[in-house]
Enzyme design. Structure first.
Site, mmCIF file in Angstrom:
data_model
loop_
_atom_site.group_PDB
_atom_site.id
_atom_site.type_symbol
_atom_site.label_atom_id
_atom_site.label_comp_id
_atom_site.label_asym_id
_atom_site.label_seq_id
_atom_site.Cartn_x
_atom_site.Cartn_y
_atom_site.Cartn_z
ATOM 1 N N SER A 61 21.630 9.503 8.615
ATOM 2 C CA SER A 61 21.969 10.196 9.857
ATOM 3 C C SER A 61 23.442 10.090 10.205
ATOM 4 O O SER A 61 23.989 10.967 10.877
ATOM 5 C CB SER A 61 21.127 9.644 11.013
ATOM 6 O OG SER A 61 21.331 8.247 11.170
ATOM 7 N N ASP A 214 21.933 6.298 22.400
ATOM 8 C CA ASP A 214 20.974 5.469 21.658
ATOM 9 C C ASP A 214 21.602 4.184 21.129
ATOM 10 O O ASP A 214 20.907 3.297 20.650
ATOM 11 C CB ASP A 214 20.325 6.258 20.514
ATOM 12 C CG ASP A 214 21.318 6.708 19.444
ATOM 13 O OD1 ASP A 214 22.501 6.279 19.470
ATOM 14 O OD2 ASP A 214 20.908 7.493 18.568
ATOM 15 N N HIS A 217 24.155 5.731 16.929
ATOM 16 C CA HIS A 217 24.971 6.757 16.277
ATOM 17 C C HIS A 217 26.276 6.988 17.030
ATOM 18 O O HIS A 217 26.294 6.980 18.259
ATOM 19 C CB HIS A 217 24.188 8.076 16.207
ATOM 20 C CG HIS A 217 22.913 7.962 15.443
ATOM 21 N ND1 HIS A 217 21.706 7.659 16.040
ATOM 22 C CD2 HIS A 217 22.649 8.090 14.112
ATOM 23 C CE1 HIS A 217 20.759 7.618 15.126
ATOM 24 N NE2 HIS A 217 21.305 7.870 13.957
#
Length: 243
Positions: A61, A214, A217
Site C-alpha cells: 500500500s 490511520d 500510511h
C-alpha cells in the site's frame, strides 16, 4: 519508524482486518490485470512504443498510494520528481495494498514480463504487521531478486526497521535481511522506505503533518518527503539501467 509500526501493531485486529480486505481486493485486481495483460491500466504505465527508461515499483500500500488521490501517491510523485530532473523515465505502479513479500514473489514473473529496465522492491511492512518469520520474508525477497537478476533488471531494495514487539532476535533478523540481500544481489539499498517519517518519530515529534488519520500510511506531504529522500538513490538505479 519504530514508533509508527508500534502504533500500527497496537491497533491489532482492526489493522489486520483492514489489510486483509485490502489484500483481497488488491490481489483480485492484480490477478485480473495479469490475465487480461493490460499493464496500461496501472498508474503510470508506459504507452506502447514509449522511449526512455521503464521503472516498475513492486510493493504494497505504501507503493500503491493507499488513501490518496492517484496523483499524490508514491509512484506519480516519484515520476514527476525524476522527470523534473531531466530523466526520461516512466514509472509503473505495481503496488498492491496488503501485499506481503510472499505476494510480491507470486507476482514477480508477470511484473517482469512487462519488460521493465529497473525495479524498486519495497515489501515487508505487512510481514511485520503479521509477525511473519523473517526467514520466510528473506526467502521471498531472495526469490524476487533472483528473478530480477536473471532478467538483467537492476534493483533498488527498500526496507523497513522492525519494532521491538517481537523481540530482539526478530528485529535483528528482519533488518539484516535487507542488508544481506542487497549485498548478495548487488542491489541498491534503502534501509528505511519511510525514512523522513521514521527520523521524526525517533525524535518524539508529532507525525500528524506527515501521516493519514490511520497513522499507518503517509499523507501527500509525507509522500513528498519520502520521494525527496529516496529520489537520489533511484537516480543511481536509473544510471544502472541506462544502455
Amino acid at each position: 519508524m519504530g514508533s509508527v509500526l508500534s502504533v500500527s501493531r497496537r491497533m491489532g485486529g482492526w489493522v489486520a482486518a483492514r489489510y486483509g480486505r485490502a489484500a483481497g481486493n488488491g490481489n483480485r485486481i492484480a490477478a485480473a490485470l495479469a490475465v487480461l495483460a493490460l499493464p496500461a491500466m496501472l498508474a503510470g504505465a508506459a504507452p506502447a512504443g514509449a522511449q526512455g527508461i521503464a521503472l516498475t515499483a513492486l510493493g504494497d500500500s505504501l507503493t500503491q498510494g493507499y488513501g490518496l488521490p492517484e496523483a499524490e501517491g508514491f509512484v506519480p510523485v516519484l515520476q514527476d520528481w525524476l522527470r523534473e530532473r531531466g530523466h526520461d523515465v516512466t514509472v509503473t505502479n505495481a503496488g498492491v495494498s496488503g501485499d506481503t513479500t510472499a505476494g510480491g514473489a507470486a507476482r514477480i514473473d508477470w511484473t517482469l514480463a512487462d519488460g521493465p529496465d529497473a525495479l524498486i522492491v519495497a515489501l515487508g511492512g505487512n510481514d511485520l504487521l503479521r509477525g511473519i518469520d523473517p526467514a520466510a520474508s528473506r526467502a521471498n525477497l531472495d526469490a524476487i531478486l533472483d528473478k530480477a537478476g536473471a532478467a538483467g533488471v537492476p534493483v533498488l531494495l527498500a526496507g523497513l526497521p522492525a519494532p521491538g514487539n517481537y523481540g530482539p532476535d526478530f528485529k535483528r533478523d528482519f533488518e539484516a535481511m535487507y542488508v544481506d540481500l542487497a549485498d548478495q544481489h548487488d542491489a541498491i539499498l534503502v534501509p528505511d522506505f519511510l525514512g523522513p517519517i521514521g527520523e521524526k518519530a525517533t525524535q518524539g515529534l508529532s507525525l500528524a503533518d506527515l501521516m493519514q488519520d490511520d497513522r499507518i500510511h503517509p499523507n501527500a506531504e509525507g509522500v513528498r518527503q519520502i520521494v525527496d529522500a529516496i529520489g537520489p538513490r533511484v537516480e543511481e538505479l536509473l544510471a544502472r539501467a541506462e544502455p
